[in-house]
Design a protein around this motif. Structure first.
Motif, PDB file in Angstrom:
ATOM      1  N   VAL A 114       0.836  -1.198   0.000  1.00 18.84           N
ATOM      2  CA  VAL A 114       0.000   0.000   0.000  1.00 18.84           C
ATOM      3  C   VAL A 114       0.872   1.250   0.000  1.00 18.84           C
ATOM      4  CG1 VAL A 114      -1.763   1.279   1.249  1.00 18.84           C
ATOM      5  CG2 VAL A 114      -1.874  -1.203   1.123  1.00 18.84           C
ATOM      6  N   THR A 124       2.317   1.793  -3.383  1.00 14.79           N
ATOM      7  CA  THR A 124       1.280   2.275  -4.287  1.00 14.79           C
ATOM      8  C   THR A 124       1.016   3.753  -4.034  1.00 14.79           C
ATOM      9  OG1 THR A 124       0.268   0.117  -4.073  1.00 14.79           O
ATOM     10  CG2 THR A 124      -1.040   1.805  -5.121  1.00 14.79           C
ATOM     11  N   PHE A 125       0.990   4.109  -2.771  1.00 16.51           N
ATOM     12  CA  PHE A 125       0.696   5.502  -2.436  1.00 16.51           C
ATOM     13  C   PHE A 125       1.828   6.415  -2.905  1.00 16.51           C
ATOM     14  CE2 PHE A 125       0.471   9.157   0.454  1.00 16.51           C
ATOM     15  CZ  PHE A 125      -0.812   9.579   0.146  1.00 16.51           C
ATOM     16  N   ASN A 178       3.708   5.947  -5.250  1.00 15.80           N
ATOM     17  CA  ASN A 178       3.631   5.979  -6.693  1.00 15.80           C
ATOM     18  C   ASN A 178       2.640   7.028  -7.178  1.00 15.80           C
ATOM     19  OD1 ASN A 178       4.079   5.200  -9.249  1.00 15.80           O
ATOM     20  ND2 ASN A 178       3.044   3.236  -9.105  1.00 15.80           N
ATOM     21  N   SER A 179       1.700   7.396  -6.322  1.00 19.40           N
ATOM     22  CA  SER A 179       0.728   8.389  -6.777  1.00 19.40           C
ATOM     23  C   SER A 179       1.108   9.806  -6.371  1.00 19.40           C
ATOM     24  CB  SER A 179      -0.672   8.022  -6.282  1.00 19.40           C
ATOM     25  OG  SER A 179      -0.639   7.606  -4.967  1.00 19.40           O
ATOM     26  N   ILE A 180       2.313   9.964  -5.869  1.00 20.66           N
ATOM     27  CA  ILE A 180       2.776  11.330  -5.574  1.00 20.66           C
ATOM     28  C   ILE A 180       3.671  11.798  -6.719  1.00 20.66           C
ATOM     29  CG2 ILE A 180       4.125  12.769  -4.024  1.00 20.66           C
ATOM     30  CD1 ILE A 180       3.360  10.948  -1.782  1.00 20.66           C
ATOM     31  N   PRO A 181       3.298  12.856  -7.405  1.00 18.28           N
ATOM     32  CA  PRO A 181       4.168  13.334  -8.480  1.00 18.28           C
ATOM     33  C   PRO A 181       5.468  13.879  -7.891  1.00 18.28           C
ATOM     34  CG  PRO A 181       2.019  14.443  -8.505  1.00 18.28           C
ATOM     35  CD  PRO A 181       2.088  13.660  -7.257  1.00 18.28           C
ATOM     36  N   LEU A 239       6.961  -2.675  -6.791  1.00 18.61           N
ATOM     37  CA  LEU A 239       5.908  -3.684  -6.947  1.00 18.61           C
ATOM     38  C   LEU A 239       6.260  -4.646  -8.069  1.00 18.61           C
ATOM     39  CD1 LEU A 239       2.716  -1.515  -6.446  1.00 18.61           C
ATOM     40  CD2 LEU A 239       3.800  -3.093  -4.852  1.00 18.61           C
TER      41      LEU A 239
END
Ligand code: SF4
Ligand code: SF4
Lengths: 723, 370, 361
Positions: free
Chosen positions: C168, C171-172, C174-177, C239
């Protein structure tokens, strides 16, 4: 379900090296606990070759893993596996610590797995595998590496070449032998082999088996050989043990078990196995299905399928009954089994007098191949620059005609071009030279729209059944939609409920009942045999004239093969079609071809070297290569097996030559035991000898040929062999 | 139930095809009502995937996040007032009054009564809950009103990049040969070109004025990775026996592609569509933040730019919230996209899906006996 | 005799095999070259061919400049000015212009002249390039090492709490530019806490050279940008690495290796890591392009004068020659990075270059 053996048998028997008692292996699954080994007690004798035979899912691999305490997670093994160490006395393998296990494995008991292809690290050279093993066990490197080289050359490998290669640079057979050498490098007492040859060609399998026989004598090995292929071990093993439903149902000296098996299952298995020597009428499938490990039937686990079953069998679990000296069978009624399930081993080779249908020639030709060549160019840019030819001649000049309702079986080692030939014959692969005709019309001309026949008609008439049932069905579509596709395409007159009905009726016909249920299943919810039946139906729904059956039964369990082939033949009559059956297994080809009065063709390096009526090819092979293949197909009959075991392999080289650089002259001369100098220069044509219906491409067929005056090729003098 | 049991249909007499199929289609025909058929299709293609998706909390969260943004992008602008300068005091802090504001008058949140017909209900009224920017434009309203344009960009970008990749990848893989080499050469070239600078150059020369056009321009360099992945998938699939069987059955390429090939690619396509969406958001915000794109559409990047270069939010940390809100929106929506794409992987696995279909045929779980 | 012939044949075959082995490298180099030419063509096309193109805009700009200073706009003078800056002569046919443009770039490294700085574009960018490479390479290396270590650790503990949480978290992350990361770092570590400088490449008060203080100042200034480009390199790689490792942990050869008693360290490095990293290579090649791309935004945020910063500057100042030049620079740097990666791949994976290449038939 625990079977008890007398204490005397379990402990302190000087003969035994491994004693297994009350061994359970269980897996926890969503559906409940799955017992994949159920209270097994057994012993392995010192210096014997023990063959363990069982169908897939019988638990035999688990037994192998448990011998090394190497059951994969999340499986759990309980019970006892006593290893009688010749130096240190007995130890229980299942209670060894990790450290102890590390030295126990490979130094005492080593193992060879099924997938030699994937047993080596793809990024490491072979020699590193040997070195790290020796190092990990703290053995002297130089001595052991010398031993490794000796092992490799005993296995007919060139040590320098193999050790310096990466795994992907070796062929399957070479990798398998290298793996055997790797498992023996520390001089273990016991070698456990789990289906070590399953992915290999028959000839390679057989050659490896022979080498094993030699190794066993040379290094005083105990070998536990696990396989689904009864005939393969029957001749070589000292003792046999048959596994059914997660336990041994019968064990005993190999010859006695084969000659007169005591357990009804063993007898049924012997009867169901396609072989080259048993009479066709005697081959029958076993009815019913193997049990599920989550709920094995109570009482004798074989009772739902056993013709002798009575109340006692349902209520009680049978113990081993003494059948003879060192023989046991877990059956209450073993005395009566021989009447209930009869089988005969080996029949005299009868060559029928009446000419078979194949040569009668009163049927119309469906597909004909003329001087067919299929070459694949594999040379890269630099290769071309230096004029290095890297063309694979997959098919190199073949003529073949297939008549209506005929069965033609093509047999050969992998890489001989049989699949390419088959695909070319049904118009899937364009030939580089020669023609493919369907009822006299050039298939490729029609495809380009130049012929007078519609290509659609040809496309519909030539169908295929693949080897791997797992990938022949679209995993995202149900059986119903897969089967409806051909109807939708070709029979627009049927509406959707007609289609549904056809599909249901056919499913019932092939024994997939209830059809409503099966029709809605996805491929992964079917067993291998069921998948293959669906695939066959799908091809037949096109009402084709010819079906290419590419190793169509090889992926199935041995006991299911006869059943599948029977089904193919019965549907052949119904749908009025011909088969081009491709197999590396002589026994399967023989069954299908002989049963239908068809022909067998033998292929070697892109050439058909012998072709003729099945009976003749089987019982009276002429070409030396056919003889080799025949030798490689183990007979069940112990006498014949003994004979075959004693004869040296009728071949000079185990490995097939590089297909990009095929030998000159007769393609077989590098391996042919009969080869003479003239064979190097000239290429023989398919010729018939007097009074025979079959054709063979060998100079020996011609009694006046220059061959008979030529010098024999002496071992070692041929330059090509060395490289 | 021996499969070889021959019934009366053939006694060696050959039937013509028509007779044979007539016979097979005749005997106790199976009737399927239209409704049953529909129910079956619905179950297989809608309900079962839905159940699979809903069963995993990560996918569920992903779906919820995306739904929230879609809601904000469609309904949001209709119910929430458009932002304008000086609607609020400049640099109005968020959550003014803290928790106490709920009970006290003033602050960011108040309890009020609204009347629906004759009944009056308690209701919450918000007063610039997320604060306002340097020009007194409320941030919450800006966020919501930028969402439709953002979504437009994402959808356009995802469709174009995934569509392009699918066409190129599938054609290359299925046709093979020269077509394949040529297409892959182009793909490799685009893949090795630095994407953002290229986009910047293009955007600097031809400034896109519509949101969808921004999405399309950003898609220019988003497709090569997927095209390559799809090609190798198709190459493998093409060799699968069932594809060859379909070809042998004479099914047209179109049918084979749509039935045998594309469904297997759907997981990749959807996952990559979500990834492309994320990329479009990342890059568009970056470009607006840099000021490379004209401020003709609303975008969270513009808000960040204002906060960074007008309110000096980095230096004056009291104004940092002006940066934080748009940044959170970006992070949350990309998180949603990623979770969603991970979940799709499960949805397309027939094994998992079959377990959630009502009409399961038989035990699909084989114990590891071998 | 035949033995001799056989040996000779083997020798020839070995030589050919050796050269054929290099086939792989030659192909890659050829490929990079074609890419470079393509990008140059695209640049030229953008620059010159399209309507309303920058060359015309530039011309108009000069025109108004001249007019502003009260001079008459002589078309020839304008053409000359455009030529000075772009390197090609607007009065010539287009193919000649293209030829000269490519020739100047390839032979003379002449990318034109910057409008605002008046210096040759090549000189400006060549001085800025090492700084961009410094930031990007370190960011990428850090990102991928983290991916590999974290992914492998997650795979080893597959199904554990650690695995679940880290999945998790990854994944998180990964969603931060990366630029959000950069802004956060800047706000807290530079402005709030003051641990790191908020811009520049080094402390200008220190004498430049190979002295420790200067080096330390470079690292000090580079830390935050590197941290930010680390986010780019990190991507979803952990991942992917986890997935690869899990697959390899279940592979047959791993089971055999364990049974052979190979030590766990060797299994982890020589077996799992080595094989699990291979598929990451392809991803890394895309990653190289991505990390250089990101430097435009990062260098702007950190006012770090690398190639990316000049790109941004060029856009703002409408300095087209500089913009085009920096685009080409990015391409060249990316291509070199990818070539290096591909060459090492040939060493790491013995199967590279053999097989797999003749997929199409
Ligand atoms: S015990 Fe009974 S059911 Fe079992 S094999 Fe013997 S006869 Fe058959
Ligand atoms: S022609 Fe010669 S080499 Fe060929 S099979 Fe006959 S004997 Fe052997």
């Amino acid at each position: 379900m625990t079977r008890s053996l007398s204490d005397h048998e379990i402990r302190g028997d000087p003969e035994s090296i491994l004693e297994v008692s009350d061994l359970d292996v269980t897996f926890d699954m969503d559906r409940g606990e799955s017992k994949v080994l159920d209270g097994v007690s057994f012993e392995v004798h010192r210096d014997e070759m023990l063959g363990i035979v069982g169908e897939s899912g019988s638990g035999k691999s688990m037994f192998a893993s448990a011998l090394l305490n190497a059951v994969v997670d999340p499986g759990r093994a309980s019970g006892e596996v006593i290893y009688d160490d010749p130096d240190a006395g007995p130890v229980d393998v299942l209670s060894l610590s990790e450290d102890q296990l590390e030295s126990f494995r490979w130094e005492e008991v080593a193992m060879v797995f099924q997938g030699a292809m994937s047993s080596f690290n793809p990024t490491m050279k072979i020699d590193e595998h040997f070195e790290e093993t020796i190092q990990a066990h703290g053995e002297p490197m130089d001595d052991r590496m010398a031993h490794a080289r000796e092992l490799l050359s005993n296995l007919y490998l060139d040590p320098d070449r193999v050790l310096g290669s990466y795994p992907h640079e070796l062929s399957g057979g070479m990798k398998q032998r290298a793996l055997i050498a790797l498992s023996l490098v520390l001089d273990p007492e016991v070698l456990v082999m789990d289906e070590p040859t399953a992915a290999l060609d028959l000839l390679m399998q057989r050659s490896i088996m022979n080498l094993l026989d030699n190794l066993q004598e040379e290094y005083d090995l105990t070998i536990v050989f696990i396989t689904h292929d009864l005939p393969l071990v029957a001749g070589l093993a000292d003792r046999l043990a048959v596994m059914y439903a997660f336990e041994f149902v019968e064990y005993g000296p190999s010859e006695e078990v084969i000659r007169d098996a005591a357990h009804p299952y063993t007898r049924a298995l012997l009867k169901s196995v396609p072989s080259v020597d048993a009479a066709l009428e005697d081959m029958n499938p076993i009815e019913g299905e193997s049990p599920d490990p989550v709920d094995t039937p109570a009482g004798c686990s074989y009772h739902p399928r056993c013709p002798l079953a009575d109340e006692q069998c349902v209520a009680e679990d049978p113990d081993y009954h003494d059948v003879g000296e060192d023989r046991g069978a877990a059956c209450f009624h073993w005395e009566r089994s021989s009447e209930a399930v009869e089988y005969k081993l080996g029949v005299d080779p009868v060559v029928p007098d009446e000419p078979s249908r194949a040569v009668r020639g009163d049927e119309e030709t469906v597909v004909s191949l003329e001087d067919l060549e299929v070459h694949f160019d594999q040379s890269g840019f630099i290769d071309r620059l230096f004029d290095q030819d890297a063309t694979v001649r997959a098919v190199d000049g073949v003529d073949l005609e297939i008549a209506e309702n005929e069965v033609v079986a093509l047999v050969g080692e992998s890489g001989c071009g049989k699949t390419t030939l088959g695909k070319t014959a049904i118009g899937l692969q364009e030939p580089t030279a020669g023609t493919v005709r369907y009822r006299g019309h050039d298939v490729w001309e029609a495809k380009r729209g130049e012929g007078e026949i519609d290509h659609d008609r040809i496309r519909r008439a030539l169908q295929i059944v693949h080897q791997d049932p797992g990938s022949s069905l679209n995993p995202t579509r149900t059986v119903r939609t897969s089967l409806a596709a051909p109807l939708k395409r070709w029979r627009s007159d049927l509406n959707s409920s007609d289609r549904e009905t056809v599909v249901h009726n056919l499913l019932e016909r092939v024994g997939m009942k209830p059809a409503e249920d099966y029709a809605l299943r996805f491929p992964h919810q079917l067993s291998g045999g069921e998948k293959q039946r669906v695939v066959l139906l799908r091809a037949l729904l096109m009402s084709p004239d010819l079906i290419l059956a590419d190793e169509a039964v090889s992926a199935l369990d041995v006991s299911l093969r006869v059943e599948m082939m029977e089904l193919m033949l019965s549907l052949q009559e119904l749908f009025d079609t011909s088969y081009l059956f491709i197999s590396h297994d002589f026994a399967n080809a023989r069954y299908l071809a002989e049963e239908s009065g068809g022909r067998i063709g033998i292929m070697y390096l892109g050439n058909v070297v012998e072709i003729g009526p099945a009976e003749e090819i089987i019982h009276d092979p002429k070409h030396p290569y056919t003889k080799v293949l025949r030798w490689a197909t183990p007979p069940l009959d112990p006498d014949a097996a003994q004979e075959a075991r004693e004869t040296e392999p009728p071949i000079r080289e185990i490995d097939i030559p590089d297909p990009t650089d095929p030998p000159s002259g007769c393609p077989f001369h590098t391996r042919c035991p009969e080869a003479r100098e003239v064979c190097r220069e000239r290429e023989p044509e398919l010729t018939a000898s007097e009074g025979e219906a079959s054709l063979a491409a060998c100079f020996r067929e011609d009694e006046d040929h220059a061959y008979w005056e030529s010098e024999p090729i002496v071992e070692g003098s041929s330059g090509e062999n060395a490289s | 139930m021996s499969p070889t049991d021959e019934s009366s249909t053939d006694g060696g007499v050959q039937l013509s095809d028509d007779q044979l199929f007539g016979q097979l289609a005749d005997s106790d025909s199976v009737e399927l009502s239209g409704r049953e058929r529909l129910a079956r299709i619905l179950d297989a293609y809608v309900l079962a995937p839905g159940r699979v998706a809903w069963n995993d909390w990560r996918t569920r969260l992903g779906i919820l996040i995306i739904a929230l943004f879609v809601l904000a992008g469609t309904v949001g602008p209709r119910v929430i007032e458009a932002p304008a300068t000086n609607q609020a005091p400049t640099n109005h802090p968020p959550f003014e009054g803290g928790f106490g504001a709920i009970t006290e008058d003033g602050g960011w949140i108040d309890l009020v009564q609204i009347s629906v017909g004759s009944v009056s209900l308690p209701w919450l009224s918000f007063e610039f809950p997320l604060g306002a920017d340097n020009y007194g434009s409320p941030i919450g309203r800006q966020l919501v009103h930028a969402t439709p344009d953002m979504l437009e960009m994402v959808v356009a970008g995802a469709i174009v990049s995934v569509g392009f990749a699918t066409i190129i990848g599938v054609t290359a893989g299925y046709k093979g040969g020269r077509t394949d080499s040529f297409l892959m050469y182009i793909t490799d070239i685009v893949m090795t070109m630095p994407g953002l600078p290229l986009v910047i150059v293009i955007a600097a020369i031809y400034p896109p004025r519509q949101a969808w056009l921004v999405g399309v321009i950003l898609a220019i360099d988003a497709w090569p990775g997927l095209a390559r992945a799809l090609r190798s998938q198709v190459l493998t699939l093409r060799e699968e026996s069932y594809v060859e069987a379909s070809r042998t059955m004479g099914l047209p390429s179109r049918t084979i592609l749509s039935r045998d090939v594309i469904p297997q690619l759907m997981p990749y396509v959807l996952i990559n569509a979500a990834q492309a969406g994320r990329k479009v958001i990342f890059e568009s915000v970056a470009l607006y933040f840099l000021g490379v794109l004209p401020f003709t559409t609303a975008n969270w990047g513009i808000m960040m730019d204002t906060a960074y270069s007008e309110a000096f939010a980095l230096v004056d940390l009291g104004n940092f919230y002006q940066l934080l809100w748009p940044m959170s929106a970006i992070v949350i929506i990309s998180f949603g996209f990623i979770l969603f794409s991970q979940g799709m992987d499960r949805v397309f696995n027939p094994r998992i899906r079959a377990r959630h279909t009502k009409k399961v045929g038989g035990g699909d779980e084989q114990p590891p006996t071998e | 005799m035949s033995e001799y012939v056989g040996r000779a044949r083997e020798g020839v075959a070995a030589t050919l095999g050796f050269l054929a082995g290099f086939d792989y490298y030659w192909r890659k180099i050829g490929h990079a070259f074609v890419t470079l030419i393509s990008v140059t063509t695209i640049t030229f096309a953008l620059f010159r061919l399209m309507p309303g193109n920058p060359a015309q805009a530039m011309r108009a700009q000069f025109e108004s400049q001249l007019e502003g200073s009260g001079q008459a706009a002589d078309p020839e003078v304008l053409d000359q000015m455009v030529q000075v800056h772009t390197g090609f002569d607007p009065s010539q046919p287009i193919y000649m212009q293209y030829f000269e443009y490519v020739r100047d770039i390839v032979l003379y490294q002449d990318f034109g002249q910057s409008i605002q700085y008046g210096d040759p574009v090549f000189d400006i960018l060549f001085r800025a390039m090492p700084w961009s490479v410094f930031i990007s390479v370190y960011g990428l290396a850090l990102g991928y090492s983290t991916n590999i270590l974290l992914g492998a650790a997650m795979a080893y503990k597959e199904g554990s709490r650690f695995d679940g949480t880290m999945t998790v978290v990854a994944t998180f992350l990964n969603s931060i530019p990366y630029y959000v990361g950069a802004l956060l770092f800047l706000a807290f570590f530079a402005h709030d806490l003051g641990w790191f400088p908020s811009g520049g490449r080094y402390d200008t008060s220190i004498e430049a050279g190979l002295n420790p203080a200067f080096m330390a100042s470079i690292v000090h200034h580079g830390a935050l940008p590197i941290m930010s480009s680390f986010i780019v390199g990190f991507g979803g790689g952990a991942l992917a690495m986890r997935g690869n490792s899990v697959r390899i942990l279940g592979a047959d050869y791993l089971r055999v290796a364990r049974l052979r008693g190979i030590g766990s360290v060797r299994i982890a490095t020589r077996y799992v890591a080595r094989n699990a990293i291979l598929p990451l290579y392809t991803q890394m090649m895309i990653g190289i392009a991505a990390v250089f791309s990101s430097s435009v935004v990062l260098e702007y945020i950190f006012t770090y004068p690398g190639v990316g910063w000049y790109t941004f500057d060029a856009i703002n100042m409408r300095d087209y020659p500089l913009l085009m030049g920096s685009f080409l620079f990015f391409t060249i740097v990316t291509l070199i990075g990818i070539l290096l990666a591909e060459f090492t791949y040939g060493i790491v994976d013995p199967r590279a270059g053999s097989g797999g290449e003749n997929e199409s038939y």
